[in-house]
Design an enzyme around this catalytic site. Structure first.
Site, PDB file in Angstrom:
ATOM      1  N   SER A   1       2.818  -2.359  10.598  1.00 32.88           N
ATOM      2  CA  SER A   1       4.245  -2.393  10.956  1.00 32.88           C
ATOM      3  C   SER A   1       4.969  -3.681  10.578  1.00 32.88           C
ATOM      4  CB  SER A   1       4.424  -2.104  12.458  1.00 32.88           C
ATOM      5  OG  SER A   1       4.044  -0.789  12.743  1.00 32.88           O
TER       6      SER A   1
ATOM      7  N   GLU B   1      -5.865  -5.308  10.458  1.00 32.13           N
ATOM      8  CA  GLU B   1      -4.902  -4.230  10.647  1.00 32.13           C
ATOM      9  C   GLU B   1      -5.255  -3.457  11.917  1.00 32.13           C
ATOM     10  OE1 GLU B   1      -2.658  -2.868   7.023  1.00 32.13           O
ATOM     11  OE2 GLU B   1      -4.517  -1.750   6.968  1.00 32.13           O
TER      12      GLU B   1
ATOM     13  N   ASN C   1       0.863  -1.187   0.000  1.00 35.63           N
ATOM     14  CA  ASN C   1       0.000   0.000   0.000  1.00 35.63           C
ATOM     15  C   ASN C   1       0.901   1.239   0.000  1.00 35.63           C
ATOM     16  OD1 ASN C   1      -1.894   1.966   0.379  1.00 35.63           O
ATOM     17  ND2 ASN C   1      -2.510   1.327   2.438  1.00 35.63           N
ATOM     18  N   TRP C   2       0.987   1.863  -1.181  1.00 28.38           N
ATOM     19  CA  TRP C   2       1.873   3.039  -1.305  1.00 28.38           C
ATOM     20  C   TRP C   2       1.190   4.328  -0.852  1.00 28.38           C
ATOM     21  CZ3 TRP C   2       4.264   1.930  -6.863  1.00 28.38           C
ATOM     22  CH2 TRP C   2       5.141   0.842  -6.746  1.00 28.38           C
ATOM     23  N   LYS C   3      -0.061   4.205  -0.465  1.00 29.03           N
ATOM     24  CA  LYS C   3      -0.819   5.355   0.067  1.00 29.03           C
ATOM     25  C   LYS C   3      -0.671   6.576  -0.857  1.00 29.03           C
ATOM     26  CE  LYS C   3      -0.227   3.425   4.602  1.00 29.03           C
ATOM     27  NZ  LYS C   3      -0.329   3.589   6.020  1.00 29.03           N
TER      28      LYS C   3
ATOM     29  N   HIS D   1      -9.863   0.929   4.636  1.00 34.82           N
ATOM     30  CA  HIS D   1      -8.584   1.133   5.327  1.00 34.82           C
ATOM     31  C   HIS D   1      -8.822   2.128   6.460  1.00 34.82           C
ATOM     32  CE1 HIS D   1      -4.500   2.419   6.168  1.00 34.82           C
ATOM     33  NE2 HIS D   1      -4.100   1.299   5.580  1.00 34.82           N
TER      34      HIS D   1
ATOM     35  N   GLY E   1       2.111   1.878  11.213  1.00 36.09           N
ATOM     36  CA  GLY E   1       3.165   2.889  11.216  1.00 36.09           C
ATOM     37  C   GLY E   1       3.820   3.146  12.565  1.00 36.09           C
TER      38      GLY E   1
ATOM     39  N   GLY F   1       2.669  -1.283   4.435  1.00 39.80           N
ATOM     40  CA  GLY F   1       2.646   0.143   4.113  1.00 39.80           C
ATOM     41  C   GLY F   1       4.053   0.678   3.965  1.00 39.80           C
ATOM     42  N   GLY F   2       4.555   1.322   5.023  1.00 41.15           N
ATOM     43  CA  GLY F   2       5.849   2.009   4.985  1.00 41.15           C
ATOM     44  C   GLY F   2       6.988   1.207   4.353  1.00 41.15           C
TER      45      GLY F   2
HETATM   46  C1  PEP Z   1      -1.154   0.149   6.266  1.00 42.58           C
HETATM   47  O1  PEP Z   1      -1.356   1.352   6.434  1.00 42.58           O
HETATM   48  O2  PEP Z   1      -1.953  -0.557   5.625  1.00 42.58           O
HETATM   49  C2  PEP Z   1       0.059  -0.441   6.837  1.00 42.58           C
HETATM   50  C3  PEP Z   1       0.111  -1.725   6.963  1.00 42.58           C
HETATM   51  O3  PEP Z   1       1.033   0.458   7.184  1.00 42.58           O
HETATM   52  P1  PEP Z   1       2.463   0.121   7.864  1.00 42.58           P
HETATM   53  O4  PEP Z   1       2.992  -1.131   7.267  1.00 42.58           O
HETATM   54  O5  PEP Z   1       3.307   1.320   7.543  1.00 42.58           O
HETATM   55  O6  PEP Z   1       2.199  -0.024   9.323  1.00 42.58           O
END
Ligand code: PEP
Length: 251
Positions: free
Chosen positions: A216, A173, A11-13, A100, A179, A237-238
């Site tokens: 995370s 999630e 997920n590149w947001k 999300h 994050g 995500g990140g």
């Molecule tokens: C997300 O926002 O879907 C996510 C999993 O973010 P991160 O991996 O950065 O916690």
């Protein structure tokens, strides 16, 4: 029956502009294509709307798929700024995130909106990736299961209105984990995935589920997380924006 593939949904947001998305794809093209060749591995990239067609086209010779980060809950009409599921399908999207926590929290998306989006996606042969999870406060108040049950019921009722047999992805999630670097224990995740399955099957016995964990996930904790039975993949995500980290998560 379990999915034969293990999924990595990136997920590149709204982290990359269109220009930066093009650069990122060009810089890592060969490596992405190599990653997709790993046995039983499926990679789905979710860039922002304006980059979807480019990313889909850029990787069309590989088995990499593209997903959107949301869609409109309406089919078409006077809904300025929204994107119809049918348009996503037209440009080659196979998947779409729904509900999300950043949509639920910053755009006030409700369970009812999520349900309508799920239906739009199914109508257009796009696989919904429904995100569910509790806020930190809800966890502290021991409301995790209550919140998840409400979110799963809404999504599965929407599927039920559309079909008796369908495949959807559900990403657990926990919002407090996104994050932050904090993650639940494997045991907690296992129990919640079991609960998700029991609620979904109670609504729709023939539903086929692909269960993901997100929050995370990074190259240092992924080995332990991969020990969770009944897990079909991760929503990242990140760490998905740093190719080296993403590669370590996948391999
Ligand atoms: C997300 O926002 O879907 C996510 C999993 O973010 P991160 O991996 O950065 O916690």
């Amino acid at each position: 029956m379990r999915e034969p593939s293990f999924f990595y949904i990136a997920n590149w947001k709204m982290q990359l502009t269109f220009a930066k998305t093009v650069l990122f794809c060009k810089k890592n093209q060969n490596n992405f294509e190599l990653l997709t060749q790993k046995k039983n591995t499926k990679i789905v990239l979710c860039p922002s709307f304006e980059s979807l067609a480019f990313v889909n086209d850029f990787f069309k010779k590989s088995s990499l798929s593209v997903g959107a980060q949301t869609c409109s809950s309406y089919e078409k009409g006077a809904y300025s700024g929204q994107v119809a599921a049918q348009s996503l399908s037209d440009i080659g999207c196979k998947y779409c995130l729904v509900g999300h926590s950043e949509r639920r929290n910053f755009c006030s998306e409700t369970d009812d909106d999520v349900a309508k989006k799920v239906q739009q996606l199914l109508k257009n042969n796009i696989i919904p990736i429904v995100c569910v999870g509790e806020l930190k406060k809800e966890r502290e108040e021991k409301k995790t299961y209550e919140v998840i049950e409400r979110q799963i019921r809404a999504a599965c009722q929407a599927v039920k209105k559309f079909t008796k047999e369908s495949k959807i992805f559900i990403a657990y999630e926990p919002v407090w984990s996104i994050g932050t670097g904090d993650i639940p224990s494997n045991q907690e995740i296992t129990e919640i995935l079991k609960y998700i399955t029991s609620i979904a099957k109670a609504v729709l016995p023939k539903i086929s589920l692909v269960l993901l964990y997100g929050g995370s996930v990074h190259e240092k904790n992924v080995k332990i997380l991969k020990e969770i039975c009944d897990l079909d993949g991760f929503l990242v995500g990140g760490a998905s924006l740093d190719f080296q980290k993403f590669q370590k998560i996948v391999t």
